[in-house]
Enzyme design. Structure first.
Site, PDB file in Angstrom:
ATOM      1  N   LYS A   1      -9.430 -59.783 -38.333  1.00 50.96           N
ATOM      2  CA  LYS A   1      -8.301 -60.643 -37.953  1.00 50.96           C
ATOM      3  C   LYS A   1      -7.768 -60.353 -36.543  1.00 50.96           C
ATOM      4  O   LYS A   1      -7.225 -61.243 -35.884  1.00 50.96           O
ATOM      5  CB  LYS A   1      -7.156 -60.507 -38.964  1.00 50.96           C
TER       6      LYS A   1
ATOM      7  N   ASP B   1      -1.111 -66.855 -42.524  1.00 52.83           N
ATOM      8  CA  ASP B   1      -0.575 -65.867 -43.479  1.00 52.83           C
ATOM      9  C   ASP B   1       0.951 -65.803 -43.392  1.00 52.83           C
ATOM     10  O   ASP B   1       1.635 -65.709 -44.417  1.00 52.83           O
ATOM     11  CB  ASP B   1      -1.128 -64.468 -43.178  1.00 52.83           C
TER      12      ASP B   1
END
Ligand code: NAP
Length: 474
Positions: free
Chosen positions: A69, A105
């Protein structure tokens, strides 16, 4: 593959357990669009080639997961402002050859809080962990006005400190980073209103673990565990037992996926379809692709459901069976508390028994079909025949019978939760309820074990033996 199909892919390592392919493919199908989602294991040393390859192949969208990420950011052409501030990307859109990174997220977490009507503004908040998930969640909390402390293991406290100092820019209150140890847990949790577990501790197959001692959990806390496998982590189970409001990671998972879907397709995401597909994949156990035949085989009745009156010892016996056989423990009442975010006594007093029974039906539906579990059922599960029909599709139903005199003794000598009674101390009411329910337990059971004179260990052994015998005969 159909001509003109748009491909979206998940890059990470590992990806075998991901729920995203099922969730997204169900959403594409629901919207009738020509898209396909695949999961691809990409090791760190191959990430650069994988990103270049996706550009060359015209892959339409990407999800990025552990451990890429952060490292993916330097390989992209553009990063949106929020993702830059978070320091991590989990979604990529290929806009005509330009790869643009986003982070869904953070907003996914916010949406999950909103779905429970929780506003973090001004709340004393502790976030456990400083990895990719914590970066997004801590950002969402700080920018929403929460007072945030990030705890991470001493060996990697620097990661928490960097995150805290980056986030302090967005906050009027200092964002603290402290070592995750028992002294700090004791000190900080004393005033914590919102506790978020953003570590992997408690995740399958380590579901018996929690970083937080039970005595630090309180009724006036909200406890959010980002983990969704299992839905009921030990932390959430302990928190629900302390009377805290609890939230599992499923809603965030669904929302981060839904927001990615919207970025790739420009369409409103079918949230309900995505949620039920994610649940279904979780229920079917390992989402590793299996043939329809293998899936059908997995649904054979190799789970066990314990029914019986309050005080019969179903949960204790279920725990022992789980430890001895490796079957996954499911405490139905705890699952209801997790879904509702409230303790059972609170549900009874605030919403009444009818609402509770509806939640019980919903939870039975949720766990139906899961392979290899031992389910400790609520005493009233037999009141709705649909529960028994669902349980019998995947579990052998065992009645843990205990004589009324012994039940009465246990009621007087042990702390047994009995919100269903009008008066907790009225033994006549216990007798009346017992006599009403007993015929149902007997009628619905595949196996009855009278455990009045047995220890919990002996009852568990007896059940394991009888189950083996039952399986041979059926
Ligand atoms: P990550 O980047 O690998 O970070 C893991 C974090 O857990 C690190 O802070 C690590 O601490 C900590 N940790 C690991 N083992 C620990 C232990 N034994 N004791 C204390 N701390 C420990 O992973 P991530 O992407 O942040 O994911 C973390 C969790 O969030 C996972 O369970 C994941 O499934 C979940 N998650 C859920 C969603 C959702 O949509 N619901 C989204 C993302 C992630 P160190 O830095 O000291 O190693």
């Amino acid at each position: 593959m159909k001509p003109g199909m748009k491909i979206c892919a998940l890059f990470g390592d590992p990806v075998e357990q991901s729920l995203s392919p099922d969730m997204h493919n169900a959403a594409f199908k629901d919207k009738g669009i020509n898209y396909l989602y695949i999961a691809s294991r990409v090791i760190p040393s191959s990430l650069k080639q994988a990103i270049e390859g996706s550009r060359a192949l015209g892959i339409h969208g990407l999800n990025i997961t552990i451990p890429h990420k952060v490292s993916v950011m330097e390989l992209l052409d553009e990063i949106d402002e929020a993702s830059r501030q978070i320091g991590a990307v989990n979604t990529v859109v290929n806009e005509g050859g330009v790869l643009k990174g986003y982070n869904t997220d953070a907003l996914g977490f916010t949406k999950a809080l909103e779905s429970k009507n929780i506003n973090p503004r001004g709340k004393q908040t502790v976030v456990l962990g400083a990895g990719g998930a914590s970066m997004a969640v801590s950002y969402a909390l700080v920018t929403a006005g929460a007072k945030v402390t990030i705890m991470n293991r001493l060996a990697h406290l620097d990661a928490a400190s960097r995150l805290a100092s980056r986030l302090s820019v967005f906050s009027n209150d200092p964002v603290e980073a402290v070592a995750l140890n028992s002294d700090n847990l004791e000190r900080y949790l004393a005033t914590t209103e919102l506790l978020v577990n953003a570590t992997s501790v408690g995740m399958y197959p380590g579901e018996s673990r929690s970083l937080v001692p039970t005595h630090l959990l309180r009724q006036d806390m909200i406890v959010f565990d980002l983990i969704y496998n299992p839905l009921q982590t030990k932390l959430l189970s302990d928190a629900a037992q302390a009377g805290a409001q609890t939230i599992n990671g499923l809603e965030m998972l669904v929302w981060q996926g839904a927001l990615a879907f919207e970025l790739w397709t420009g369409l409103a995401p079918p949230i309900g379809v995505m949620r039920s597909e994610a649940l279904k994949t979780l229920e079917e156990g390992s989402p590793a692709r299996t043939s329809p035949r293998a899936t059908r085989r997995k649904k054979a009745r190799n789970s066990v459901a314990l029914i019986g009156f309050m005080g019969a010892g179903k949960t204790t016996v279920a725990r022992i069976i789980s430890a001895k056989t490796g079957k996954r423990l499911v405490e139905m009442d705890r699952l209801i508390e997790i879904n509702a975010g409230e303790s059972i006594p609170k549900i009874f007093s605030a919403k009444g028994e009818v609402a509770f029974r509806e939640m019980e039906i919903e939870v039975t539906r949720e766990i139906a079909g899961i392979n290899n579990q031992v389910v400790s059922c609520g005493g009233g599960v037999i009141l709705n025949k649909i529960n028994i029909d669902r349980l019998k599709e995947f579990a052998v139903v065992v009645y843990l019978e205990v004589n009324l005199d012994e039940i009465m003794k246990r009621m007087q000598s042990q702390q047994i939760e009995k919100p269903v009674l009008r008066d907790e101390n009225d033994l006549d009411e216990v007798k009346e309820l017992f006599e009403f329910r007993e015929p149902f337990y007997k009628a619905y059971a595949d196996i009855t074990i009278n455990s009045t004179l047995l220890t919990a260990e002996e009852a568990a052994e007896e059940i394991i033996t009888r189950l083996a015998d039952y399986e041979l005969r059926n």
